[in-house]
Scaffold this motif. Structure first.
Motif, PDB file in Angstrom:
ATOM      1  N   THR A  13       0.831  -1.213   0.000  1.00 42.17           N
ATOM      2  CA  THR A  13       0.000   0.000   0.000  1.00 42.17           C
ATOM      3  C   THR A  13       0.862   1.259   0.000  1.00 42.17           C
TER       4      THR A  13
ATOM      5  N   HIS B 204      -2.748   8.279   6.384  1.00 39.92           N
ATOM      6  CA  HIS B 204      -3.251   7.069   7.038  1.00 39.92           C
ATOM      7  C   HIS B 204      -3.347   7.278   8.556  1.00 39.92           C
TER       8      HIS B 204
ATOM      9  N   GLU C 297      -6.350   9.262   9.260  1.00 42.09           N
ATOM     10  CA  GLU C 297      -7.547   8.418   9.113  1.00 42.09           C
ATOM     11  C   GLU C 297      -7.737   7.533  10.342  1.00 42.09           C
TER      12      GLU C 297
END
Length: 234
Positions: free
Chosen positions: A4, A15, A18
């Motif tokens: 990823t 990320h 998030e």
């Protein structure tokens, strides 16, 4: 698991942001569920006191104990109620990094773990705790010592036994994970059947101090059947 790096177009800090959002949402869900549980005091404690039995009463010797117990129980129940949402949000965060087959495994794994834990808690609430509490509350080392069970002691025993039984029922999940990691093999589980049965019997005797064979088997047999299920799954 997928790579990823830049496939999703998000940096490490994106990320992380998030994940922070997921954790904040999870804490908010836990708080809302805790407040709801706190407001349902009568129903909640009527449910928790049901295993107490007829004619049994509890005492309180600390001014703040009832309020503190109310908060602690509300936090526990709130977490249990919010847990499906929390797991769903965490899964949504991790899912993009998983292959399709890994996603199916993850969903099956989480659902199985939750259902097995709930089954262990239910067995404790309906069978193990009532028998254990009845035995312990009537046990006396001398006739001059009178048992007066406190509210905090009752709630602590109920929660501890519930968690222990829930964890014991996770045996198939743990063995499945260990087999996937190459640590356990089916032959090992078959070879040590007798040893495991004795170990489960000892653990059941510790959890259920009533001493009667009926209660002991009620705990031992389901856990041992889960062990056999683990062999079949592997």
């Amino acid at each position: 698991m997928k790579q990823t790096n830049n496939d999703s177009g998000l940096s490490f800090w994106d990320h992380l942001e998030e994940l922070r959002g997921v954790l904040i949402k999870s804490l908010c869900a836990w708080l809302v569920a805790t407040v709801a549980a706190f407001c349902c005091k009568d129903w909640l404690f009527a449910f928790l006191m049901r295993p107490l039995g007829e004619g049994q009463t509890l005492i309180n010797i600390d001014v703040t104990a009832q309020f503190v117990t109310h908060i602690q129980v509300s936090l526990c129940i709130g977490f249990v109620v919010a847990l499906p949402l929390i797991v769903w949000w965490l899964y949504g965060f991790v899912a993009p990094a998983l292959y399709q087959s890994e996603r199916r495994y993850t969903v099956t794994f989480v659902l199985s773990a939750v259902l097995l834990f709930a089954a262990g808690v239910a067995l404790n609430y309906l069978v193990i705790f009532p028998f254990s509490f009845r035995f312990l509350s009537m046990y006396q080392v001398s006739t001059v010592v009178v048992n007066q069970i406190s509210l905090s002691s009752y709630i602590s025993l109920l929660l501890v036994l519930s968690v222990l039984m829930g964890l014991l029922f996770e045996v198939p999940i743990v063995t499945w994970l260990l087999s996937k990691l190459g640590i356990l093999k089916r032959e090992h589980l078959k070879r040590y059947r007798g040893h495991v049965f004795v170990a489960i019997l000892i653990i059941a005797a510790v959890i259920t101090p009533t001493g009667d064979p009926f209660t002991l088997m009620l705990v031992t047999l389901p856990v041992y059947l889960l062990y056999e299920l683990s062999i079949w799954i592997i």
